[in-house]
Design an enzyme around this catalytic site. Structure first.
Site, PDB file in Angstrom:
ATOM      1  N   ASP A  22       1.087  -1.147  -0.017  1.00  0.00           N
ATOM      2  CA  ASP A  22      -0.074  -0.094   0.030  1.00  0.00           C
ATOM      3  C   ASP A  22       0.790   1.150  -0.031  1.00  0.00           C
ATOM      4  OD1 ASP A  22      -1.996   1.849   0.338  1.00  0.00           O
ATOM      5  OD2 ASP A  22      -2.289   1.386   2.569  1.00  0.00           O
ATOM      6  N   ASN A  24      -0.279   4.571  -0.394  1.00  0.00           N
ATOM      7  CA  ASN A  24      -0.912   5.862   0.041  1.00  0.00           C
ATOM      8  C   ASN A  24      -1.704   5.677   1.325  1.00  0.00           C
ATOM      9  OD1 ASN A  24      -3.130   4.264  -0.664  1.00  0.00           O
ATOM     10  ND2 ASN A  24      -3.880   5.774  -2.147  1.00  0.00           N
ATOM     11  N   ASP A  26      -4.215   3.846   2.672  1.00  0.00           N
ATOM     12  CA  ASP A  26      -5.470   3.657   2.820  1.00  0.00           C
ATOM     13  C   ASP A  26      -5.971   1.994   3.032  1.00  0.00           C
ATOM     14  OD1 ASP A  26      -5.014   2.469   0.267  1.00  0.00           O
ATOM     15  OD2 ASP A  26      -6.747   3.399  -0.667  1.00  0.00           O
ATOM     16  N   ASP A  30      -1.564  -1.097  -3.951  1.00  0.00           N
ATOM     17  CA  ASP A  30      -1.729  -0.401  -5.155  1.00  0.00           C
ATOM     18  C   ASP A  30      -0.545  -0.168  -5.980  1.00  0.00           C
ATOM     19  OD1 ASP A  30      -0.380   1.773  -3.819  1.00  0.00           O
ATOM     20  OD2 ASP A  30      -1.734   2.400  -2.701  1.00  0.00           O
ATOM     21  N   ASP A  99      -3.718  -9.330 -16.705  1.00  0.00           N
ATOM     22  CA  ASP A  99      -4.536 -10.526 -16.819  1.00  0.00           C
ATOM     23  C   ASP A  99      -6.036 -10.008 -17.646  1.00  0.00           C
ATOM     24  OD1 ASP A  99      -6.125 -12.659 -15.690  1.00  0.00           O
ATOM     25  OD2 ASP A  99      -4.948 -12.511 -14.020  1.00  0.00           O
ATOM     26  N   ASP A 205      -7.499 -15.400 -18.550  1.00  0.00           N
ATOM     27  CA  ASP A 205      -8.350 -15.916 -17.577  1.00  0.00           C
ATOM     28  C   ASP A 205      -9.400 -17.001 -17.889  1.00  0.00           C
ATOM     29  OD1 ASP A 205      -9.006 -15.832 -14.386  1.00  0.00           O
ATOM     30  OD2 ASP A 205     -11.012 -15.372 -15.270  1.00  0.00           O
ATOM     31  N   GLU A 260      -5.158 -19.804 -18.770  1.00  0.00           N
ATOM     32  CA  GLU A 260      -5.346 -20.589 -17.990  1.00  0.00           C
ATOM     33  C   GLU A 260      -6.440 -21.601 -18.198  1.00  0.00           C
ATOM     34  OE1 GLU A 260      -7.615 -20.045 -13.240  1.00  0.00           O
ATOM     35  OE2 GLU A 260      -8.249 -19.024 -14.950  1.00  0.00           O
ATOM     36  N   HIS A 333      -2.842 -16.668  -6.702  1.00  0.00           N
ATOM     37  CA  HIS A 333      -3.965 -16.151  -5.731  1.00  0.00           C
ATOM     38  C   HIS A 333      -4.958 -17.195  -5.621  1.00  0.00           C
ATOM     39  CE1 HIS A 333      -5.113 -15.883 -10.054  1.00  0.00           C
ATOM     40  NE2 HIS A 333      -6.407 -15.421  -9.319  1.00  0.00           N
ATOM     41  N   ASP A 334      -5.176 -18.383  -6.335  1.00  0.00           N
ATOM     42  CA  ASP A 334      -6.208 -19.238  -6.271  1.00  0.00           C
ATOM     43  C   ASP A 334      -6.120 -20.449  -5.344  1.00  0.00           C
ATOM     44  OD1 ASP A 334      -7.758 -17.698  -8.027  1.00  0.00           O
ATOM     45  OD2 ASP A 334      -7.127 -18.716  -9.653  1.00  0.00           O
TER      46      ASP A 334
HETATM   47  C1  GLC Z   1      -9.543 -17.421 -12.679  1.00  0.00           C
HETATM   48  C2  GLC Z   1      -9.024 -16.629 -11.719  1.00  0.00           C
HETATM   49  C3  GLC Z   1      -9.945 -16.682 -10.447  1.00  0.00           C
HETATM   50  C4  GLC Z   1     -11.265 -16.115 -10.626  1.00  0.00           C
HETATM   51  C5  GLC Z   1     -11.919 -16.820 -11.572  1.00  0.00           C
HETATM   52  C6  GLC Z   1     -13.107 -16.256 -12.323  1.00  0.00           C
HETATM   53  O1  GLC Z   1      -9.690 -18.836 -12.164  1.00  0.00           O
HETATM   54  O2  GLC Z   1      -7.661 -17.039 -11.414  1.00  0.00           O
HETATM   55  O3  GLC Z   1      -9.041 -15.837  -9.366  1.00  0.00           O
HETATM   56  O4  GLC Z   1     -11.891 -16.013  -9.504  1.00  0.00           O
HETATM   57  O5  GLC Z   1     -10.996 -17.278 -12.943  1.00  0.00           O
HETATM   58  O6  GLC Z   1     -12.647 -15.146 -13.177  1.00  0.00           O
HETATM   59 CA    CA Z   2      -3.512   2.137  -1.271  1.00  0.00          CA
END
Ligand code: GLC
Ligand code: CA
Length: 564
Positions: A22, A24, A26, A30, A99, A205, A260, A333-334
């Protein structure tokens, strides 16, 4: 030697912007924070950054529900600061990938708002709208029996139109109708917009879902999650749309595209990534190696199975050999954090190093997810109400019908992808140095020990191991170009493989056991003649032509010289 495209030699750093840094105050990560951390990313040896979605979004799925494809979310900054990130990344020799989420938009995207105004609106056909059916007593029925990945039925009723729209993910993520050439033109406009700005490529994605069986038929027999999959996963039309994007846009730029592909096997992936005239993607993000301890993409935890992991990795290595190129990863992140899954929190540094070398020395392009390089671990929350992710809510709802609440909580704690979304741990100050404000999500309590600053100063840390590993990769031809052969595939404690490139050979020995385990080298390897180049324990010696491996021990041996 033959020309090798740049993407084959790169290492990619993946940022999930909300939790990275972060700038700034908040409480939300970012692009100002990213600017500040570019030197850090470069210090790892990264050649590129992939940003999870940075676009405006109502955040029903944290950015994977886009309401404007050609702007930056105000939480993250604006186009001016994005251009500065791009320029400064380029100045440091790092490429930038966006992405691209075009299977669906947000239901707040102007196209969708228009599409739901009337059946004859010019945007109506941008989405999959179908008339409602009526059952007994006039009861409303959806057009088919598909279920979504995130949110119950795959259809949502709109009383104004008396129609349903299709959403394979959450209700707030209506699927685009890619059969409509106007939608494909929009996608091309989006691609050009970012490429013309200087962006170097895309992570696409759920790109294998973009085409649906014409007529959208019901699917039998029914499956509990994502019923209908065979009518929207890997249809031939998905390939032709991707070919069109390549022909009309991507081939005109020096860019990289990785797709993906949940629930796709290596044979199917080859349809997209086989090098030659039909290639539409440079790489594919596989899932099978992420399912060695779970079912249904992490939803249901199972005991870790090394044979399952080895089988999945070897299958992609063998099948793509000489034909396509792998995307290598163990976190994003999944998925929950890898040390908590395939390694051990007790042997955090040891198992973290072993896992790092295990996947980064395979053939392919390694991706590193923020925090993986310092060994961040899962963050179980004490109450279901503390989670914030739509997929987690869905799993809790489905599991809640079958199991007591306590059991549901323990399953979620292990399996939720929110384990990967806690703020990045920069130092041992307040909020782990992620923000000077109030963080949008909980910080993992282990940040006093697990953080960038502490590990930076320790030559034996996981962070510094990643740096050495990446440097080794880049300067060792057998790692970049060598072929792959798995040894002892049936062994339950060790994952062992060999890479070969002309006279150079590399032996990677990974123990997945918390106990002592004897390792005997294969007959054609004389360990005392090979050089031990990477390991996760300080003193190493051989006993006979092998050694007794300590918990999660890693040994990488190199034989012979070769020039790039
Ligand atoms: C992909 C992304 C995931 C998202 C899903 C729907 O699997 O990596 O984070 O929730 O698609 O867009
Ligand atoms: Ca921020």
């Amino acid at each position: 030697m033959a020309f090798t495209p740049w993407y084959k030699d790169m290492v990619v750093y993946h940022i999930w912007p909300r939790s990275f840094c972060d700038g700034n105050g908040d409480g939300i990560g970012d692009l100002y924070g990213v600017l500040y951390r570019l030197d850090y990313i470069k210090s790892l040896g990264a050649d590129a950054i992939w940003f999870s979605p940075l676009y405006p979004s109502p955040n029903a799925d944290w950015g994977y529900d886009i309401s404007n494809y050609m702007d930056i979310h105000p939480d993250f900054g604006d186009l001016t600061v994005f251009k500065r990130v791009l320029k400064e990344a380029h100045e440091r020799g790092m490429r930038v990938f966006m992405d691209l989420v075009v299977n669906h938009t947000s239901d707040e995207h102007p196209w969708f708002l228009e599409s739901r105004k009337s059946r004859d609106n010019p945007y109506h056909d941008y989405y999959h709208w179908r008339p409602a059916k009526r059952g007994r007593g006039g009861r409303l029925l959806p057009p088919n029996n598909w279920t979504s990945v995130f949110d119950g039925e795959a259809w949502e009723y709109d009383s104004n139109l008396d129609e349903y729209y299709l959403h394979l993910f959450a209700k707030k993520q209506p699927d685009l109708n890619m059969d409509n050439p106007k939608v494909r033109d929009e996608v091309k406009r989006i691609l050009r917009f970012w490429l013309d700005m200087g962006v170097d490529g895309f992570r696409e994605d759920v790109i294998t879902f973009i085409a649906k069986t014409p007529g959208l038929p019901s699917a039998y027999p029914r499956i509990p999650v994502a019923n209908g999959l065979r009518h929207y996963s890997n249809l031939p039309a998905a390939h032709s749309y991707l070919r069109e994007f390549k022909r009309d846009v991507l081939s005109q730029y020096d860019c990289f595209v990785v797709g993906e592909s949940p629930m796709t096997d290596a044979d199917t992936a080859l349809r997209y990534v086989t090098e030659g005239p039909n290639q539409v993607l440079d790489e594919m993000i596989a899932f099978s190696h992420m399912e060695a301890d779970c079912l249904f993409v992490d939803t249901i935890p199972r005991p870790f199975s090394l044979p399952k992991l080895k089988k999945a990795l070897s299958e992609w290595q063998y099948k793509l050999a000489g034909r396509g190129w792998n995307a290598l990863y163990i976190e994003n992140h999944d998925h929950p954090r890898i040390i908590s899954r395939y390694g051990s929190e007790k042997y955090r540094t040891e198992s973290g190093k072993m896992l790092a070398a295990m996947y980064m020395l395979l053939q392919g392009t390694p991706f590193i997810y923020q925090g993986q390089e310092i060994g961040m671990t899962n963050m179980p929350l004490p109450e279901l109400g503390m989670y914030k992710d739509v997929m987690t809510f869905n799993s809790a709802r489905i599991l809640g019908k079958l199991l007591p609440q306590k059991k549901v909580l323990s399953i979620i704690q292990k399996g939720t992808r929110e384990n990967a979304r806690s703020p990045m741990q920069w130092d041992d100050g307040p909020n782990a140095g992620f923000t000077t404000g109030r963080p949008w999500f909980f910080v993992n309590g282990n940040y006093h020990e697990v953080n960038v600053r502490t590990e930076d100063q320790d030559p034996n840390s996981l962070l510094n191991f990643y740096r050495r590993l990446i440097a080794f990769r880049k300067t060792t031809p057998v790692v970049l170009r060598g072929d792959y052969r798995e040894l002892y595939p049936r062994d339950k404690n060790f994952y062992v493989y060999e890479r070969r490139y002309f006279d150079q050979r590399l032996l990677v020995v990974c123990s997945f056991s918390p106990e002592l385990q004897r390792f005997n080298a294969p007959e054609d390897v004389r360990l005392d003649k090979w050089q031990l180049v990477l390991t996760n324990y300080e003193t190493c010696f051989n006993i006979g032509n092998g050694f007794t491996a300590r918990p999660y021990e890693l040994r990488v041996y190199l034989y012979g010289e070769a020039a790039l």
